[in-house]
Design a protein around this motif. Structure first.
Motif, PDB file in Angstrom:
ATOM      1  N   UNK A 162       0.914  -1.140   0.014  1.00 10.68           N
ATOM      2  CA  UNK A 162      -0.183  -0.078   0.012  1.00 10.68           C
ATOM      3  C   UNK A 162       0.799   1.347   0.162  1.00 10.68           C
ATOM      4  N   UNK A 163       0.309   2.401  -0.224  1.00  8.65           N
ATOM      5  CA  UNK A 163       0.685   3.527  -0.249  1.00  8.65           C
ATOM      6  C   UNK A 163       2.401   3.846  -0.797  1.00  8.65           C
ATOM      7  N   UNK A 164       2.327   3.412  -2.136  1.00  8.24           N
ATOM      8  CA  UNK A 164       3.456   3.456  -2.866  1.00  8.24           C
ATOM      9  C   UNK A 164       3.523   5.085  -3.188  1.00  8.24           C
ATOM     10  N   UNK A 171      -3.769   4.257  -2.661  1.00  6.93           N
ATOM     11  CA  UNK A 171      -2.737   5.265  -2.701  1.00  6.93           C
ATOM     12  C   UNK A 171      -1.395   4.667  -3.472  1.00  6.93           C
ATOM     13  N   UNK A 172      -1.820   4.117  -4.525  1.00  4.30           N
ATOM     14  CA  UNK A 172      -0.665   3.818  -5.384  1.00  4.30           C
ATOM     15  C   UNK A 172      -0.062   5.009  -6.132  1.00  4.30           C
ATOM     16  N   UNK A 173      -0.872   6.200  -6.174  1.00 10.06           N
ATOM     17  CA  UNK A 173      -0.364   7.313  -6.925  1.00 10.06           C
ATOM     18  C   UNK A 173      -0.141   8.376  -6.130  1.00 10.06           C
ATOM     19  N   UNK A 219      -4.411  -9.561  -7.246  1.00  9.86           N
ATOM     20  CA  UNK A 219      -5.696  -9.982  -6.945  1.00  9.86           C
ATOM     21  C   UNK A 219      -6.813  -8.983  -6.619  1.00  9.86           C
ATOM     22  N   UNK A 220      -6.410  -8.016  -5.601  1.00  7.35           N
ATOM     23  CA  UNK A 220      -7.152  -7.141  -5.271  1.00  7.35           C
ATOM     24  C   UNK A 220      -6.691  -5.900  -4.989  1.00  7.35           C
ATOM     25  N   UNK A 221      -7.395  -4.686  -5.224  1.00  8.79           N
ATOM     26  CA  UNK A 221      -7.159  -3.672  -5.400  1.00  8.79           C
ATOM     27  C   UNK A 221      -8.004  -2.706  -4.490  1.00  8.79           C
ATOM     28  N   UNK A 222      -7.894  -1.650  -4.029  1.00  6.80           N
ATOM     29  CA  UNK A 222      -8.656  -0.639  -3.426  1.00  6.80           C
ATOM     30  C   UNK A 222      -8.097   0.672  -3.763  1.00  6.80           C
ATOM     31  N   UNK A 223      -8.916   1.616  -3.664  1.00  2.28           N
ATOM     32  CA  UNK A 223      -8.611   3.122  -3.992  1.00  2.28           C
ATOM     33  C   UNK A 223      -8.463   3.599  -2.685  1.00  2.28           C
ATOM     34  N   UNK A 224      -7.330   4.556  -2.461  1.00  2.00           N
ATOM     35  CA  UNK A 224      -7.258   5.439  -1.408  1.00  2.00           C
ATOM     36  C   UNK A 224      -7.501   6.893  -1.622  1.00  2.00           C
ATOM     37  N   UNK A 227      -7.404  -5.714   7.224  1.00  2.00           N
ATOM     38  CA  UNK A 227      -5.834  -5.116   6.991  1.00  2.00           C
ATOM     39  C   UNK A 227      -6.365  -3.766   6.338  1.00  2.00           C
ATOM     40  N   UNK A 228      -5.715  -2.953   6.867  1.00  2.00           N
ATOM     41  CA  UNK A 228      -6.104  -1.211   6.603  1.00  2.00           C
ATOM     42  C   UNK A 228      -4.609  -0.790   6.402  1.00  2.00           C
ATOM     43  N   UNK A 229      -4.631   0.378   5.619  1.00  2.00           N
ATOM     44  CA  UNK A 229      -3.367   1.135   5.399  1.00  2.00           C
ATOM     45  C   UNK A 229      -3.166   2.556   5.917  1.00  2.00           C
ATOM     46  N   UNK A 230      -2.932   3.522   4.712  1.00  3.26           N
ATOM     47  CA  UNK A 230      -3.084   4.938   5.061  1.00  3.26           C
ATOM     48  C   UNK A 230      -2.166   5.677   5.921  1.00  3.26           C
TER      49      UNK A 230
END
Length: 280
Positions: free
Chosen positions: A7-9, A36-38, A57-62, A159-162
């Motif tokens: 996440x968060x690249x 938060x790929x971008x 296999x799994x994507x989310x938007x941030x 599982x979360x990120x941010x």
């Protein structure tokens, strides 16, 4: 089954490429991307290409993926706010480099995903169950903030990120809560821990009995290569991005530093023209 959770690249394709290489050495079967790929770094397009070229296999938007549409609502942009100007300048940069395929992909990214693997239920979020923004789930915050997950999901593993910090803890109902940290912009409250600039991700191994192994990975990458790329591509706020890569100190909310760069490069005028053009 081995899974790499990333996440968060934040447009740091150099770090993401190193993480993918490390995961492949561990014979990962799948990648999960939590958003938060971008945005921020010079390689947002490349980050999407890297993830699309492997078994993600799994994507989310941030929250930053949200920004692409938000800046087009010009009434939400305050030209006297240095943070707003910075956000629009970074969106403008990505829009000039994105392929149509990536633009379409971003619009389709989901807010959350829930699924089961061998009877083990997972819930993936970029941030909280109700918002991909905010700082309620910083690792140092009270337990009650994390208990909010149990009001929205009965998943066994959340599982979360941010927040850009790796984490392992439990909800009040015993749900395992994990955070893979940030690939492109790892963060720490401790100044000593902040000196570790390696890219972060989470490596999970799952078998018929559940999680057989869990590892928080820290991967070194060529930071100077990433900095040189930012200048070569004329990335907005390249000087502040260099500071971020070398120190871990972000600039998204550093109004004083943003004011200096905005004035130096006349970003307010550029943003005003960009906003006018995208609505015509």
């Amino acid at each position: 089954m081995k899974i790499a959770v990333v996440s968060d690249s934040h447009g740091n394709a150099t770090a993401l490429a190193s993480v993918i290489e490390d995961a492949k050495k561990h014979q990962v079967d799948e990648f999960w991307s939590l958003g938060d790929i971008a945005l921020t770094g010079p390689g947002s397009q490349r980050c999407y290409e890297l993830l699309n070229a492997i078994n993600t296999t799994h994507y989310l938007h941030g929250n930053w993926e949200d920004t692409y549409d938000q800046v087009k609502q010009t009434d939400l942009v305050d030209l006297d706010d240095p943070e707003d100007i910075a956000a629009v300048m970074q969106v403008k940069f990505d829009e000039e480099h994105f392929s149509q395929a990536v633009r379409s992909q971003i619009k389709k990214l989901p807010f959350k995903q829930e699924f089961a693997i061998d009877g083990l239920n997972f819930a993936l979020y970029h941030n909280s169950p109700t918002s991909d923004h905010g700082h309620a789930l910083l690792p140092t915050n009270p337990q009650e903030n994390f208990d909010s997950f149990s009001d929205h999901t009965k998943a066994d593993i959340i599982i979360y990120a941010h927040v850009h910090q790796q984490l392992m803890r439990y909800s009040n109902e015993g749900q395992l809560i994990l955070n893979p940290g940030s690939v492109g912009e790892p963060w720490a409250v401790s100044t000593k821990l902040l000196q570790n600039h390696r890219a972060n991700y989470l490596l999970l191994t799952i078998d018929q009995d559940g999680i057989s192994d869990l590892e928080f990975r820290h991967v070194a990458y060529d930071r100077q290569k990433e900095i040189d790329l930012a200048y070569a591509k004329q990335l907005p706020f390249a000087k502040l991005y260099e500071r971020l890569i070398n120190t871990g100190i972000g600039f998204t909310h550093d109004d004083q530093a943003l004011l200096i760069e905005n004035k130096l490069h006349d970003y307010r005028r550029i943003v005003k023209i960009f906003l006018k053009n995208i609505n015509n």
